[in-house]
Design a protein around this motif. Structure first.
Motif, short mmCIF file in Angstrom:
data_model
loop_
_atom_site.label_atom_id
_atom_site.label_comp_id
_atom_site.label_asym_id
_atom_site.label_seq_id
_atom_site.Cartn_x
_atom_site.Cartn_y
_atom_site.Cartn_z
N GLN A 33 69.43 -67.44 -94.36
CA GLN A 33 70.52 -67.09 -95.36
C GLN A 33 70.53 -65.29 -95.27
O GLN A 33 71.41 -64.78 -95.24
N ALA A 36 72.19 -64.20 -92.15
CA ALA A 36 73.57 -64.17 -92.29
C ALA A 36 74.12 -63.23 -93.08
O ALA A 36 75.02 -62.47 -92.70
N PHE A 40 76.50 -60.04 -91.68
CA PHE A 40 77.76 -59.82 -92.24
C PHE A 40 77.72 -58.50 -92.70
O PHE A 40 78.83 -57.69 -92.44
N ALA A 83 75.24 -66.13 -98.33
CA ALA A 83 75.21 -66.55 -97.26
C ALA A 83 76.05 -67.82 -96.82
O ALA A 83 76.92 -67.62 -95.84
N LYS A 84 76.10 -68.76 -97.64
CA LYS A 84 76.98 -69.84 -97.63
C LYS A 84 77.58 -70.32 -99.06
O LYS A 84 76.72 -70.25 -99.91
N ASP A 109 80.09 -67.24 -94.86
CA ASP A 109 80.64 -68.39 -93.82
C ASP A 109 82.13 -68.62 -94.26
O ASP A 109 82.57 -69.06 -93.26
N LEU A 110 82.59 -68.03 -95.03
CA LEU A 110 84.11 -68.23 -95.29
C LEU A 110 84.38 -66.94 -95.94
O LEU A 110 85.16 -66.96 -97.21
N ARG A 188 70.93 -66.43 -85.35
CA ARG A 188 72.18 -66.22 -84.97
C ARG A 188 72.48 -66.24 -83.65
O ARG A 188 73.26 -67.07 -83.15
N SER A 208 74.54 -73.47 -86.43
CA SER A 208 74.69 -72.14 -87.10
C SER A 208 73.20 -71.64 -87.55
O SER A 208 72.32 -72.16 -86.96
#
Length: 225
Positions: A33, A36, A40, A83-84, A109-110, A188, A208
Motif C-alpha cells: 500500500q 502504491a 502515485f 492505496a486501494k 487504484d482508481l 510494482r 498488482s
C-alpha cells in the motif's frame, strides 16, 4: 491560480489500513500500500506530509486513524491518498461519510473515479464481504452438521491454503527466476514484469502491487507486503 494555491493542491496525507493486529505488527499488506501511494504521489507531483495507519476490519465504521487523517488533511488543505478503495472500507456507510466530509481524496487504484463510480465500487465491496461471510457461515454449519470439530478443521483448512499458496509462489519463482533475482526491482515493477510475460495469478488474474507483495512474503524474499 497562484503558486500558493497550486502548492496546497499538491500536498497529501496517506491513509493505509490492514485488517488484523497481526498484519499491523508484521507489516503484512502495508508495504505494498505504501509503495502504491508513493508511486502515485511521485507521478502526480504530490508531497506526502505523513501517513496514518489503521488496524481495523473493513466492515467496521469506527476509524479513529481515518478521522485523524481527515482532520489533518482539512487543516493543511491536503488531499487524502488511499492505496486501494477496498483498503478504505468495505462499507458503503464509511465511504459515504468520507465523501460527505468535504475533504478531497483519491484512491490511487482508481484515480479518475467520480462519486458515482466510487459509490458503486463501495457497494460491490460491501456485497462481496457479505457474500464471503454468508458462504463461510454456511460451510461451518455444514461441517458442524457432519460432526466436524470446527476449531481443528478450520486450522487444517487454513494450513492447507497456506501450503497451496506457498507452492504456487515457489512455482512462479522457479519459472521466472530472473525477475525475482533482480533485487533492484520494486514490487510494482515485479508485478508489471509478470503481467508482461503473461504469467497469471493463482486466481487467473493480473498481478498488482498487493498480490505481488504477498507472493514475495511467501517466498520470504523481503519484508511481508
Amino acid at each position: 491560480m497562484g503558486r500558493a494555491a497550486l502548492a496546497e493542491q499538491k500536498t497529501a496525507i496517506s491513509y493505509l489500513r490492514v485488517s488484523t493486529a497481526r498484519q499491523g505488527a508484521s507489516g503484512l499488506g502495508l508495504e505494498a500500500q505504501r509503495e502504491a501511494v508513493s508511486s502515485f504521489a511521485s507521478s502526480r507531483s504530490f508531497s506526502v506530509l505523513t501517513e496514518y495507519v489503521e488496524v481495523e476490519s473493513g466492515k467496521n465504521a469506527a476509524r479513529p486513524q481515518l478521522a485523524a487523517a481527515l482532520a489533518h488533511a482539512r487543516k493543511v488543505k491536503a488531499v487524502l491518498l488511499i492505496a486501494k478503495l477496498d483498503r478504505l472500507a468495505r462499507s458503503v456507510a464509511v465511504l459515504s461519510a468520507l465523501m460527505e466530509s468535504g475533504t478531497d481524496f483519491i484512491a490511487v487504484d482508481l484515480p479518475e473515479a467520480n462519486r458515482f463510480m466510487l459509490h458503486i465500487m463501495g457497494a460491490v465491496a460491501e456485497y462481496e464481504r457479505e457474500q464471503i461471510s454468508t458462504r463461510t457461515k454456511a460451510a461451518l454449519a455444514a461441517a458442524k452438521a457432519r460432526g466436524v470439530k470446527l476449531g481443528s478443521n478450520s486450522q487444517v483448512l487454513a494450513q492447507s491454503r497456506i501450503r497451496d499458496a506457498v507452492k504456487f509462489a515457489q512455482a512462479v519463482e522457479k519459472s521466472e527466476g530472473d525477475i525475482f533475482r533482480n533485487r533492484s526491482l520494486t514490487v510494482r515493477q515485479i508485478a508489471d514484469a509478470l503481467n508482461a510475460r503473461g504469467v497469471a495469478t493463482r486466481e487467473g488474474g493480473l498481478w498488482s502491487a498487493g498480490n505481488t507483495g504477498r507472493l514475495l512474503a511467501r517466498l520470504r524474499l523481503r519484508d511481508p507486503s
